[in-house]
Motif scaffolding. Structure first.
Motif, PDB file in Angstrom:
ATOM      1  N   UNK A  89       4.287   5.409  -5.941  1.00  0.00           N
ATOM      2  CA  UNK A  89       4.168   5.465  -7.395  1.00  0.00           C
ATOM      3  C   UNK A  89       3.213   6.574  -7.801  1.00  0.00           C
ATOM      4  N   UNK A  90       2.096   6.681  -7.117  1.00  0.00           N
ATOM      5  CA  UNK A  90       1.124   7.726  -7.434  1.00  0.00           C
ATOM      6  C   UNK A  90       1.740   9.113  -7.264  1.00  0.00           C
TER       7      UNK A  90
ATOM      8  N   UNK B 280       6.961  -4.700  -4.890  1.00  0.00           N
ATOM      9  CA  UNK B 280       6.227  -4.896  -3.638  1.00  0.00           C
ATOM     10  C   UNK B 280       4.913  -5.619  -3.884  1.00  0.00           C
ATOM     11  N   UNK B 281       4.207  -5.268  -4.963  1.00  0.00           N
ATOM     12  CA  UNK B 281       2.938  -5.939  -5.266  1.00  0.00           C
ATOM     13  C   UNK B 281       3.191  -7.398  -5.660  1.00  0.00           C
ATOM     14  N   UNK B 282       4.219  -7.632  -6.473  1.00  0.00           N
ATOM     15  CA  UNK B 282       4.517  -9.011  -6.886  1.00  0.00           C
ATOM     16  C   UNK B 282       4.922  -9.843  -5.677  1.00  0.00           C
ATOM     17  N   UNK B 283       5.714  -9.257  -4.759  1.00  0.00           N
ATOM     18  CA  UNK B 283       6.086  -9.988  -3.544  1.00  0.00           C
ATOM     19  C   UNK B 283       4.854 -10.349  -2.724  1.00  0.00           C
TER      20      UNK B 283
ATOM     21  N   UNK C 154       0.828  -1.207   0.000  1.00  0.00           N
ATOM     22  CA  UNK C 154       0.000   0.000   0.000  1.00  0.00           C
ATOM     23  C   UNK C 154       0.865   1.262   0.000  1.00  0.00           C
ATOM     24  N   UNK C 155       1.936   1.264   0.781  1.00  0.00           N
ATOM     25  CA  UNK C 155       2.836   2.420   0.801  1.00  0.00           C
ATOM     26  C   UNK C 155       3.568   2.581  -0.529  1.00  0.00           C
ATOM     27  N   UNK C 156       4.013   1.468  -1.106  1.00  0.00           N
ATOM     28  CA  UNK C 156       4.736   1.536  -2.379  1.00  0.00           C
ATOM     29  C   UNK C 156       3.826   2.029  -3.504  1.00  0.00           C
TER      30      UNK C 156
END
Length: 651
Positions: A237-238, A467-470, A231-233
């Protein structure tokens, strides 16, 4: 339109670089629509060049001259602040280059797609970095005395002075599954550099080192809360998008999973944005509008393609629109995308130039990793099998899903089957022992081959971040089927959206009359197409003949037409090769460095070719004769008795 070329030559480097630059500009001038601006540096043994728009809408420069370093970038490094802090974009490339040269693993924290090349003139040192998945695209061409790297295979060939030829291995993969698996490409001698790779070319020592971080270690985690980290990562990006592009970004919001997570991250980060929804699937717009209404603050929301509210008269099913000439269209697609777009684009109109798309596009590509894109319906039952049985079962399911029942020849089928088995074994060796190996296959094989994500700058895919893939790889298969990561991320980012179910399209009502499939044989250039399909590398000739007969009779299936489209895609690629090679004088062509072929089995005694057969075979290998052999008139000649005699001599 962004084009990067990096190289190292061991001899006559400045002259070869100048000639290569001229060839690249001569070929791409029309494709760039004369809007490209060139910047570059040529040393005594290494060099780096970039062609980009003269006026870019992105604040991150594709070329940065810091004196001691020259930095070339493809795409923008979303989340770069996590590596070097909050540095203004125009000053950040050199800082980022120094940081990733010190710690190459930190490059993998940047959101794909992103590719960077760094040249240090004083030490004649060239370094190249690919993102964690390899979506940013980097291809390499090995010469007998050097290397060329580029994000466009044709640019690498032209710069290196190597004639373009079809890659048998790559097109075998494409014939059976529709894309170029492993490190293959459409072009012989040009290979795809995998993700998480760091290449160092030392021009003074004439030495090259390649380091690749194992992808399973990149995507494994010991974090107790991968959801919070993700969520933080995503919010980082945003914020990077707001920092790197001017104006308010537009973020798509559908009723589905992936776009909801992306939109929630932008909203939670406080980015001033505009939401846009499409009225394409019945019921989905209603879900999107309910999400906007549930927000505790006002956000501008627009709708594209809104349907009229008044009742419309029921019209009979229209007759299918006749397709345009498809051979020319396929050739234009190859010219635009260099063979890397899938054949499913055959019925779409290709862009006229590489310069006509410049807007920012924010999408949900990559979210499939968290909801089992390649999972069969009985995935949980198969996951309960012993490991060896499980790997075998998953491999068979992938093979059945990817390879059509008719069309590809046995060699193409075997190539895909072997690659599936290899990737699944790599997953197991990396510690993946459950159905997540199918997600591993999706990431390393399919995701980085999507056509549009790495094709141009300005395509933002927040869900590709490591981070999402992890977090996705930390899920159990059951959680992945249940969309657990998407639901938890939405709850943490925008709690008001947490209880709104993800939209699922209902089963369409039965039609009064069947819709006729778009058949290749309906094209106005059907005679030309039929000639091209007569004998296509990677395909079974008899099967293609049968599929074509069904297409001509209007009795084809969608799967059969997809196979015919793929065969035409391969056949027209030969014409594209002729276009490329017309920009390369034969006197300048250099040889590609290739491994020695495996020794062939000895021929039985008594089958030595006659002098006549030897002469005919030498003639058949001549480049002019090979070009003639691709013409439809020659293919018609081959079916005659005289043509059969010729073939017997050349065997």
């Amino acid at each position: 339109m962004e084009t990067l070329v990096a190289y190292t030559f061991h001899s006559d480097s400045p002259a070869r670089a100048a000639a290569g630059t001229a060839r690249v500009e001569a070929y791409y001038e029309r494709l760039w629509d004369q809007k490209a601006k060139h910047k570059g540096y040529d040393g005594s043994a290494v060099g780096l060049h970039v062609w980009d728009r003269g006026e870019s809408s992105c604040f991150w420069p594709s070329w940065h001259d810091a004196g001691e370093l020259r930095v070339a970038s493809l795409h923008a490094p979303l989340g770069y602040q996590r590596v070097i802090g909050d540095v203004p974009p125009y000053d950040a490339p050199a800082r980022l280059a120094h940081a990733v040269r010190r710690t190459p693993a930190s490059f993998l924290e940047l959101a794909p797609p992103f590719t960077m090349a760094v040249l240090e003139p004083e030490s004649e040192r060239l370094e190249l970095f690919t993102d964690s998945i390899g979506v940013g695209r980097l291809f390499q061409l090995r010469l007998t005395d050097g290397w060329v790297w580029s994000n466009r295979p044709v640019a690498a060939l032209l710069f290196g002075g190597v004639a373009a030829a079809a890659a048998p291995r790559g097109w075998s993969f494409a014939a059976a599954c529709g894309w170029f698996m492993d490190d293959s490409t459409p072009y012989d001698g040009v290979l795809a550099v995998p993700g998480a790779t760091h290449i160092v070319a030392d021009g003074i020592r004439r030495r090259q080192t390649v380091t690749r971080i194992d992808t399973t270690s990149v995507w494994s985690t010991d974090s107790p809360d991968t959801v919070e980290e993700t969520a933080e990562a995503l919010q980082d990006v945003a914020r990077s998008v707001a920092r790197l592009w001017p104006g308010r970004p537009t973020v798509d919001l559908s009723g589905g999973r992936d776009s909801r997570v992306v939109a929630a991250a932008f909203l939670r980060a406080g980015v001033d944005l505009k939401l846009n929804s499409y009225d394409a699937v019945p019921g989905e717009l209603d879900v999107a509008e309910s999400l906007v209404q549930a927000l505790p603050f006002q956000v501008e929301h627009t709708t594209t393609g809104r349907k009229p509210t008044s009742p419309q008269p029921i019209k009979p099913n229209p007759q299918p629109v006749k397709p345009p000439p498809l051979v020319d269209r396929a050739l234009r697609w190859h010219r635009y995308a260099e063979g890397l777009r899938p054949a499913s684009y055959l019925f779409h109109t290709p862009p006229a130039t590489l310069a006509n798309v410049a807007h920012l596009a924010i999408g949900g590509a990559g979210g499939e990793v968290a909801h089992g894109h390649f999972y069969p319906a009985d995935v949980l039952q198969l996951d309960a099998l012993p490991l060896n049985d499980k790997v075998h079962a998953f491999g068979n399911r992938l093979q059945a899903r990817l390879t059509p029942t008719a069309g590809p020849n046995p060699l193409a089928r075997a190539a895909v089957a072997d690659q599936i088995a290899r990737v699944l074994r790599d997953a197991v060796h990396g510690g993946i022992a459950n159905a997540t190996m199918l997600d591993y296959f999706y990431v390393v094989e399919r995701l980085r081959r999507w056509g549009t994500t790495g094709e141009r700058s300005g395509v933002v895919s927040p869900l590709l971040i490591p981070a999402f893939v992890r977090a996705a790889f930390a899920l159990t298969p059951a959680q992945r089927v249940d969309n657990a990561l998407h639901r938890e991320l939405v709850r943490r980012l925008i709690p008001e959206w947490g209880d709104v179910p993800f939209f699922k399209p209902s089963r369409p009502a039965p039609r009064r009359a069947p819709v006729r499939i778009r058949c290749l044989a309906d094209a106005p250039d059907r005679d030309l197409i039929q000639g091209l399909l007569d004998d296509v590398d990677g395909f079974d000739r008899e099967a293609i003949t049968t599929l074509w007969a069904a297409s001509a009779a209007g009795a084809s299936s969608a799967a059969a037409e997809a196979t015919l489209n793929q065969a035409l895609w391969r056949a027209t690629f030969n014409q594209h090769l002729d276009e490329v090679n017309s920009h390369l004088p034969r006197s300048t062509q250099v040889k590609v460095s290739k491994p020695l072929p495996a020794p062939s089995a000895p021929k039985p005694a008594g089958v030595r070719p006659s002098a006549r057969q030897s002469a005919v075979r030498r003639m058949a290998r001549h480049p002019a004769v090979r070009r003639l052999a691709r013409h439809r008139f020659w293919k018609a000649f081959r079916r005659t008795s005289l043509g059969q005699s010729w073939r017997s001599l050349t065997k």
